[in-house]
Design a protein around this motif. Structure first.
Motif, PDB file in Angstrom:
ATOM      1  N   VAL A 308       0.881  -1.176   0.000  1.00 23.77           N
ATOM      2  CA  VAL A 308       0.000   0.000   0.000  1.00 23.77           C
ATOM      3  C   VAL A 308       0.907   1.211   0.000  1.00 23.77           C
ATOM      4  CG1 VAL A 308      -1.647   1.336   1.374  1.00 23.77           C
ATOM      5  CG2 VAL A 308      -1.935  -1.145   1.142  1.00 23.77           C
ATOM      6  N   ALA A 309       0.674   2.151  -0.920  1.00 18.81           N
ATOM      7  CA  ALA A 309       1.637   3.249  -1.067  1.00 18.81           C
ATOM      8  C   ALA A 309       0.996   4.475  -1.676  1.00 18.81           C
ATOM      9  CB  ALA A 309       2.788   2.795  -1.972  1.00 18.81           C
ATOM     10  N   THR A 310       1.656   5.609  -1.477  1.00 17.74           N
ATOM     11  CA  THR A 310       1.305   6.778  -2.264  1.00 17.74           C
ATOM     12  C   THR A 310       1.846   6.552  -3.672  1.00 17.74           C
ATOM     13  OG1 THR A 310       3.140   7.763  -1.026  1.00 17.74           O
ATOM     14  CG2 THR A 310       0.972   8.666  -0.635  1.00 17.74           C
ATOM     15  N   ALA A 311       1.091   7.015  -4.664  1.00 20.19           N
ATOM     16  CA  ALA A 311       1.404   6.708  -6.072  1.00 20.19           C
ATOM     17  C   ALA A 311       2.506   7.641  -6.565  1.00 20.19           C
ATOM     18  CB  ALA A 311       0.147   6.858  -6.917  1.00 20.19           C
ATOM     19  N   LEU A 315       6.358   3.801  -8.060  1.00 21.59           N
ATOM     20  CA  LEU A 315       5.342   2.886  -7.506  1.00 21.59           C
ATOM     21  C   LEU A 315       4.304   2.447  -8.533  1.00 21.59           C
ATOM     22  CD1 LEU A 315       5.102   1.698  -4.579  1.00 21.59           C
ATOM     23  CD2 LEU A 315       6.782   3.489  -4.829  1.00 21.59           C
ATOM     24  N   PRO A 316       3.754   3.376  -9.359  1.00 18.32           N
ATOM     25  CA  PRO A 316       2.760   2.898 -10.341  1.00 18.32           C
ATOM     26  C   PRO A 316       3.345   1.945 -11.387  1.00 18.32           C
ATOM     27  CG  PRO A 316       2.556   5.270  -9.998  1.00 18.32           C
ATOM     28  CD  PRO A 316       3.826   4.849  -9.308  1.00 18.32           C
ATOM     29  N   GLU A 317       4.659   1.964 -11.586  1.00 24.74           N
ATOM     30  CA  GLU A 317       5.274   1.020 -12.533  1.00 24.74           C
ATOM     31  C   GLU A 317       5.441  -0.363 -11.905  1.00 24.74           C
ATOM     32  OE1 GLU A 317       8.987   2.629 -14.286  1.00 24.74           O
ATOM     33  OE2 GLU A 317       8.233   4.562 -13.589  1.00 24.74           O
ATOM     34  N   LEU A 318       5.649  -0.390 -10.593  1.00 26.24           N
ATOM     35  CA  LEU A 318       5.950  -1.663  -9.928  1.00 26.24           C
ATOM     36  C   LEU A 318       4.694  -2.357  -9.418  1.00 26.24           C
ATOM     37  CD1 LEU A 318       9.097  -0.621  -7.812  1.00 26.24           C
ATOM     38  CD2 LEU A 318       8.995  -1.440 -10.171  1.00 26.24           C
ATOM     39  N   ASP A 329      -3.215   8.915  -4.338  1.00 25.29           N
ATOM     40  CA  ASP A 329      -2.507  10.199  -4.347  1.00 25.29           C
ATOM     41  C   ASP A 329      -2.662  10.922  -3.022  1.00 25.29           C
ATOM     42  OD1 ASP A 329      -1.567  10.038  -6.960  1.00 25.29           O
ATOM     43  OD2 ASP A 329      -3.522  10.647  -7.749  1.00 25.29           O
ATOM     44  N   ASP A 330      -3.559  10.419  -2.177  1.00 25.16           N
ATOM     45  CA  ASP A 330      -3.917  11.138  -0.954  1.00 25.16           C
ATOM     46  C   ASP A 330      -3.420  10.353   0.260  1.00 25.16           C
ATOM     47  OD1 ASP A 330      -5.093  12.314   1.186  1.00 25.16           O
ATOM     48  OD2 ASP A 330      -7.174  11.941   0.545  1.00 25.16           O
TER      49      ASP A 330
END
Ligand code: UDP
Length: 380
Positions: A308-311, A315-318, A329-330
């Protein structure tokens, strides 16, 4: 394949590193696979490196990491002494087909300055460079010297001079990804883990605050500045506050650490680290910086723990949102996503890692880039 690569790891730490060492770990992961593909590797590092290679070059007998705490000109002095040794080596022989360099801006500048007789070079960018354009400036002698990123997002944010010389990106890999989907699965606990240096960019303060608000047990694993164990930081006294990461921890994170719902366990290594992550419900990355490569992200997938992460950053590639983790984003939403992540299948995370993030996949991609860099250099 008959290709000889001089792998320039720099003078800071041995390879593999004794503890923390991002760049040295990448090299230790990559080199065995390159050799399996038939590449001869000459490692330029320090005398204490133990990674099996075909040949070694070193200027310093052991890692000069402590010099990085000294004034900038002394840091550059160490880097330049190392690079002068590498340059001497390159001038004294003609069997090196390519230099794969990992030494920040100074390495790139030195390679660019070596002139047309030096072998072509690929420099791997390891940091988020948007904040450091001056570090790289412009790139002279550039057609012989190319760069690659560790993610598309890192490259997109890099200074134009670097993007002009880019040959693409190669995602990071972990040995944990090899056959990740076939390894036994340890039982899951209830805890959430944040794995990484304690630092404002990694956002442990957000994680700690959300753990209390959304009532999940949180384990913070990682060093605070030079302190790897809570007792070492406690013993260090006021002087420790000179380090900005120590100040961040003491002021922003420690007030939430109650030893019960939120714990800081210091640096965890080896099997302890793998067990901690594999048994976690979720690995949380409340990032405030643009994570360039995210080793800990691919490790988490390989260990079967959803992310679980901020984008931000890579991060969006992995992470495939909804399949191997949840992104937002929040940062205020992260707590709810931790609770929702129970719907992500750990087996899917392992399968993804075994397909995309193995050392063999990374090495294959680097061999392609080596060929590309050599073609570009010979086409001039
Ligand atoms: N790490 C570790 N123990 C810790 C904290 C971090 O072994 O307590 C390792 C982590 O598993 C990963 C590396 O340190 O291999 C951090 O690399 P990453 O690319 O995630 O972050 P960086 O520190 O390079 O920004």
């Amino acid at each position: 394949m008959s290709l000889t690569v001089l792998m320039n790891a720099g003078p800071w730490l041995s390879v593999p590193p004794p503890g923390y060492g991002g760049i040295e770990n990448v090299i230790a992961t990559l080199v065995p696979e390159l050799r399996r593909l038939g590449v001869r590797v000459v490692l330029a590092s320090v005398g204490t490196s133990t990674l099996p290679v075909d040949e070694r070059v070193s200027v310093f007998p052991d890692g000069q990491f402590s010099a990085l705490q000294r004034p900038y000109n002394q840091v550059c002095g160490v880097a330049q002494a190392h690079l002068a040794g590498v340059a001497r080596e390159l001038h004294s022989r003609d069997d090196i087909d390519l230099v794969h360099d990992h030494v920040e801006a100074v390495g790139l500048a030195t390679l660019a300055a070596m002139g047309p007789d030096a072998p072509p070079a690929l420099h791997t960018l390891h940091w988020d460079l948007a904040k450091h354009p001056a570090l790289y400036g412009h790139l002279d002698g550039g057609d012989r010297v190319r760069v690659n990123g560790v993610s598309a997002s890192q490259l997109a944010r890099a200074p134009q001079a670097l993007r002009d010389h880019s040959v693409g990106h190669v995602h990071l890999a972990t040995p944990l990804a090899v056959d990740a989907h076939r390894r036994p699965r340890p039982p899951k606990g209830r805890h959430v883990v944040v794995l990484g240096r304690i630092n404002p960019g990694k956002g442990q303060d957000v994680a700690a605050r959300l753990a209390h608000r959304c009532r999940f047990p949180l384990v913070l694993a990682g060093p605070v500045g030079p302190y790897h164990r809570p007792e070492d930081l406690a013993a260090a006294g006021d002087e420790a506050r000179q380090n900005p990461d120590v100040r961040f921890f003491l002021d922003e994170v420690a007030p939430h650490v109650d030893g019960d719902r939120v714990r800081w366990v210091g640096t965890v290594a080896g099997q302890d680290r793998d067990d901690l992550v594999a048994s976690a419900r979720v690995t949380l990355f409340p990032l405030r910086w643009e994570e360039p490569g995210g080793t800990a992200v691919v490790e988490s997938l390989a260990l079967g723990t959803p992310v679980v992460a901020t984008a931000r950053g890579c991060l969006p590639e992995l992470i495939d949102h909804g399949r191997t983790g949840l992104l937002t984003d929040d940062e205020e939403q992260l707590g709810e996503l931790v609770l929702a992540a129970g719907g992500i299948d750990p087996a899917q995370c392992r399968r993804e890692a075994a397909t995309r993030f193995t050392p063999a996949v990374m090495a294959q991609r680097y061999v392609e880039l080596y060929e590309r860099v050599r073609q570009l250099a010979s086409a001039r």
